[in-house]
Scaffold this active site. Structure first.
Site, short mmCIF file in Angstrom:
data_model
loop_
_atom_site.label_atom_id
_atom_site.label_comp_id
_atom_site.label_asym_id
_atom_site.label_seq_id
_atom_site.Cartn_x
_atom_site.Cartn_y
_atom_site.Cartn_z
N SER A 163 0.82 -1.22 0.00
CA SER A 163 0.00 0.00 0.00
C SER A 163 0.86 1.26 0.00
O SER A 163 1.97 1.28 0.55
CB SER A 163 -0.87 -0.01 1.26
OG SER A 163 -1.40 1.28 1.51
N TYR A 187 -2.40 5.55 -4.03
CA TYR A 187 -3.41 6.57 -3.77
C TYR A 187 -2.87 7.83 -4.42
O TYR A 187 -1.67 8.11 -4.28
CB TYR A 187 -3.56 6.83 -2.27
CG TYR A 187 -4.34 5.78 -1.51
CD1 TYR A 187 -5.64 5.45 -1.86
CD2 TYR A 187 -3.79 5.16 -0.39
CE1 TYR A 187 -6.36 4.52 -1.12
CE2 TYR A 187 -4.51 4.24 0.35
CZ TYR A 187 -5.79 3.91 -0.02
OH TYR A 187 -6.51 3.01 0.70
N THR A 213 -6.30 2.74 -6.38
CA THR A 213 -7.50 2.59 -5.55
C THR A 213 -8.36 3.85 -5.71
O THR A 213 -7.87 4.97 -5.52
CB THR A 213 -7.12 2.37 -4.08
OG1 THR A 213 -6.40 1.13 -4.00
CG2 THR A 213 -8.35 2.27 -3.18
N LYS A 303 -8.90 -0.55 -8.47
CA LYS A 303 -9.53 -1.21 -7.31
C LYS A 303 -10.57 -0.29 -6.67
O LYS A 303 -10.28 0.90 -6.45
CB LYS A 303 -8.44 -1.55 -6.29
CG LYS A 303 -8.94 -2.08 -4.96
CD LYS A 303 -7.76 -2.59 -4.14
CE LYS A 303 -8.18 -3.07 -2.77
NZ LYS A 303 -8.42 -1.98 -1.82
N HIS A 327 -13.69 -1.69 -0.44
CA HIS A 327 -12.63 -1.40 0.52
C HIS A 327 -12.86 -2.15 1.83
O HIS A 327 -12.57 -1.66 2.92
CB HIS A 327 -12.55 0.10 0.78
CG HIS A 327 -11.16 0.61 1.02
ND1 HIS A 327 -10.43 1.26 0.05
CD2 HIS A 327 -10.36 0.58 2.11
CE1 HIS A 327 -9.26 1.61 0.54
NE2 HIS A 327 -9.18 1.20 1.80
C1 LIG Z 1 -6.44 -2.62 8.01
C2 LIG Z 1 -6.75 -2.41 6.56
C3 LIG Z 1 -6.03 -1.45 5.85
C4 LIG Z 1 -6.30 -1.26 4.49
N1 LIG Z 1 -5.54 -0.36 3.78
C5 LIG Z 1 -5.73 -0.25 2.45
C6 LIG Z 1 -4.87 0.58 1.67
O1 LIG Z 1 -3.96 1.20 2.17
N2 LIG Z 1 -5.11 0.66 0.34
C7 LIG Z 1 -6.14 -0.03 -0.27
O2 LIG Z 1 -6.32 0.07 -1.49
N3 LIG Z 1 -6.94 -0.83 0.45
C8 LIG Z 1 -6.76 -0.96 1.78
N4 LIG Z 1 -7.56 -1.80 2.50
C9 LIG Z 1 -8.60 -2.58 1.81
C10 LIG Z 1 -8.05 -3.90 1.33
O3 LIG Z 1 -7.12 -3.72 0.29
C11 LIG Z 1 -9.17 -4.82 0.83
O4 LIG Z 1 -9.93 -4.13 -0.14
C12 LIG Z 1 -10.07 -5.28 1.97
O5 LIG Z 1 -9.32 -5.57 3.09
C13 LIG Z 1 -10.85 -6.51 1.55
O6 LIG Z 1 -11.70 -6.92 2.55
P1 LIG Z 1 -11.32 -8.06 3.64
O7 LIG Z 1 -10.44 -7.38 4.62
O8 LIG Z 1 -12.63 -8.44 4.21
O9 LIG Z 1 -10.60 -9.16 2.91
C14 LIG Z 1 -7.32 -2.01 3.85
C15 LIG Z 1 -8.03 -2.95 4.58
C16 LIG Z 1 -7.74 -3.16 5.92
C17 LIG Z 1 -8.51 -4.24 6.65
#
Ligand SMILES: Cc1cc2nc3c(=O)[nH]c(=O)nc-3n(C[C@H](O)[C@H](O)[C@H](O)COP(=O)(O)O)c2cc1C
Length: 431
Positions: A163, A187, A213, A303, A327
Site C-alpha cells: 500500500s 493513492y 484505488t 480497485k 474497501h
Molecule cells: C487494516 C486495513 C487497511 C487497508 N488499507 C488499504 C490501503 O492502504 N489501500 C487499499 O487500497 N486498500 C486498503 N484496505 C482494503 C483492502 O485492500 C481490501 O480491499 C479489503 O481488506 C478486503 O476486505 P477483507 O479485509 O474483508 O478481505 C485495507 C483494509 C484493511 C482491513
C-alpha cells in the site's frame, strides 16, 4: 394373558401373534482387564509444543480462530482498526452475509484425486486464485509487518500488493522477497509530483503491476477508531498505558524496533482520517487515470469498482484488471456487496479485462464461490492480517495454508479438479 374357555382357535392364534414375547434376560457383556500390549498402541500423547506462537497457530483451524487469537494478542485500538468498518459496518456485514448465502451445487463421480489450484493473473502464473491485498500501516498489527507478508506471498507463489500507506518502503519490501510477485497500490496525492515519484520507485524496484484505488475520495467514518482515539503513531494516553499492561509484548516490539512511520510520507502525526483528508486528492477524474496509464507501462489494476458502468469506463481507459471492492466495508457504508455485483461486471468487461473481487473473504470456500461466479481471483485483507497479529510471518503463512486447504477440499467436494473448471453453475446465491 389368561385364556377363557370361549376362545375359538383363530382368535387365539391372532392373539398369540400380537402378544409381546417375554423379555429375554438382560444382555450381559463379559468384561476383562485390558492387557498392556493392547493399551500401549493407544497411548499417543500430543507432542509438547513449547513455542507459544506455534501452539497458538496450530490450534487455529480457521481464519475465525486466527481472528480470536489476534484479538487477544493486540491492543484494542489496533485490532479494531483492522477488524472494523465504516459507520454502522453494514457494508462489512453484508459482504459476509453474501458468502453465507452461497449454496454449492456439487457434481459427483468425478475424479478429484488431484486438484490443480493454479491460475494466471495478469498473464503470469499464480499458485492460487488469491492475492494479498494492500493494507496500510501493517507494522502496527505486528512489528514484522509488510516484510512478513511479502515473504509468505513469495513462498506461496501468489502476488502481494504493497500500500501507499505501507510502513515498509517500496525498496525494503522488494529486498525482503526478491522473487515475489509484487504489486504497488497507489493513492493519488494532492501533490502529484510525490505520487509520480512513488510510481517510478515501484517500477525501478521491479514491481510488476500498479493498483489504483479509487474508492477513497475522502476518509470513511471508521467509528471504532474515533472511539478508541487511534492516532498514528499510537499516542501514549492513560488508556494505552493501561493497555500496555495486558499486551506488553506488542508494546515492547513497537518501542524496540524501527519507528512506526509511513514509509512513503516524510512524517505524519494525527488520525488516519485526517491524513487521508489532507493528503488524498478528492478531485480525481477519468483524466487522471489516462495520465497514469501513460506513465505506467506495466499492467494497471483499478480497485474499488462498484458499478458496471465504472468497470466499462476504466477498461475503456486502459485498465487491464478491475477489483470489485468496497474497501472491505471501510469507506461507503451500505455500499453494493462485491460478490453480488461481480457477475454483472464479469459480463460487462470479462472478455477485455481480468475481474478480481474482495471483501469478506474468510475461507477457501469463499474463494471457490467467487471464482465460480467469474472472478479471476480474490484479494484478502483481514484474513492475513489476523494471521499477522496472531503470530507474525508464521501467522500469515498459517492463514494462507488454511485458505489453501479449504479451497482444495471444497473443489474436491464440488467435483471440480481445476480452477478453470469452476463455473457459475456450481454456485447458487440463496435468496
Ligand atoms: C487494516 C486495513 C487497511 C487497508 N488499507 C488499504 C490501503 O492502504 N489501500 C487499499 O487500497 N486498500 C486498503 N484496505 C482494503 C483492502 O485492500 C481490501 O480491499 C479489503 O481488506 C478486503 O476486505 P477483507 O479485509 O474483508 O478481505 C485495507 C483494509 C484493511 C482491513
Amino acid at each position: 394373558m389368561r385364556r377363557t374357555a370361549v376362545d375359538d382357535g383363530a382368535a387365539s392364534s391372532r392373539r398369540d401373534k400380537a402378544e409381546p414375547a417375554p423379555l429375554p434376560a438382560p444382555l450381559r457383556t463379559a468384561r476383562r482387564l485390558p492387557r498392556w500390549s493392547e493399551l500401549r498402541p493407544l497411548l499417543r500423547p500430543r507432542p509438547l509444543q513449547f513455542d507459544p506462537t506455534q501452539r497458538r497457530l496450530s490450534r487455529a483451524l480457521t481464519i475465525a480462530d486466527l481472528r480470536t487469537a489476534a484479538k487477544r494478542r493486540t491492543p484494542r485500538a489496533v485490532f479494531d482498526y483492522t477488524d472494523g468498518g465504516a459507520e454502522t459496518e453494514t457494508s462489512l456485514r453484508r459482504a459476509r452475509e453474501a458468502f453465507a448465502r452461497v449454496e454449492f451445487q456439487p457434481r459427483v463421480l468425478r475424479d478429484v484425486t488431484v486438484v490443480d489450484t493454479t491460475t494466471t493473473l495478469l498473464g503470469r502464473p499464480a499458485a492460487l486464485p488469491l492475492a494479498l491485498a494492500p493494507t496500510g500501516f501493517t507494522r502496527m498489527m505486528h512489528h514484522q509487518g509488510e516484510r512478513a507478508v511479502v515473504r509468505v506471498a513469495q513462498g506461496a507463489a501468489i502476488p502481494y500488493a504493497l500500500s501507499t500507506l505501507g510502513t515498509t518502503s517500496i525498496e525494503e519490501v522488494a529486498a525482503a522477497a526478491p522473487a515475489a510477485r509484487k504489486w504497488f497500490q497507489l493513492y493519488v496525492w494532492r501533490d502529484r509530483g510525490a505520487g509520480k515519484e512513488l510510481v517510478e520507485r515501484a517500477q525501478a524496484a521491479g514491481y510488476e503491476a500498479l493498483i489504483l484505488t479509487v474508492d477513497v475520495p475522502v476518509a470513511g467514518a471508521r467509528l471504532r477508531d474515533v472511539r478508541n482515539g487511534l492516532t498514528i503513531p499510537p499516542s501514549l494516553t492513560l488508556g494505552t498505558v493501561l493497555d500496555a499492561a495486558t499486551h506488553p509484548w506488542w508494546w515492547v516490539n513497537l518501542l524496540t524496533t524501527e519507528p512506526l512511520v509511513f514509509a512513503s510520507l516524510s512524517s505524519w502525526e494525527g488520525t488516519v482520517a485526517e491524513l487521508i483528508n489532507q493528503m488524498f486528492d478528492p478531485s480525481l477524474t477519468p483524466r487522471d487515470l489516462s495520465w497514469l496509464r501513460e506513465s505506467w507501462s506495466g499492467p494497471l489494476i483499478v480497485k474499488g469498482i462498484q458499478h458496471v458502468e465504472d468497470a466499462r469506463m476504466v477498461v475503456d481507459l486502459g485498465a487491464d484488471a478491475v477489483v470489485v471492492s468496497n474497501h472491505g466495508g471501510r469507506q461507503l457504508d451500505r455500499a453494493p456487496t462485491p460478490l453480488e455485483v461481480l457477475p454483472a461486471v464479469v459480463d460487462a468487461v470479462g472478455d477485455r479485462a481480468e475481474v478480481l473481487v474482495d471483501g469478506g473473504v474468510r475461507s477457501g470456500a469463499d474463494v471457490v464461490a467467487a471464482v465460480a461466479l467469474g472472478a479471476r481471483a480474490c484479494l484478502v485483507g483481514r484474513a492475513y492480517l489476523y494471521g499477522l497479529m496472531a503470530g507474525g510471518e508464521r501467522g500469515v503463512r498459517r492463514a494462507v495454508d488454511i485458505l489453501t486447504s479449504e479451497l482444495i477440499r471444497t473443489m474436491q467436494l464440488l467435483g471440480v479438479d481445476s480452477v478453470t473448471g469452476l463455473e457459475p453453475a456450481h454456485v447458487r446465491l440463496r435468496p
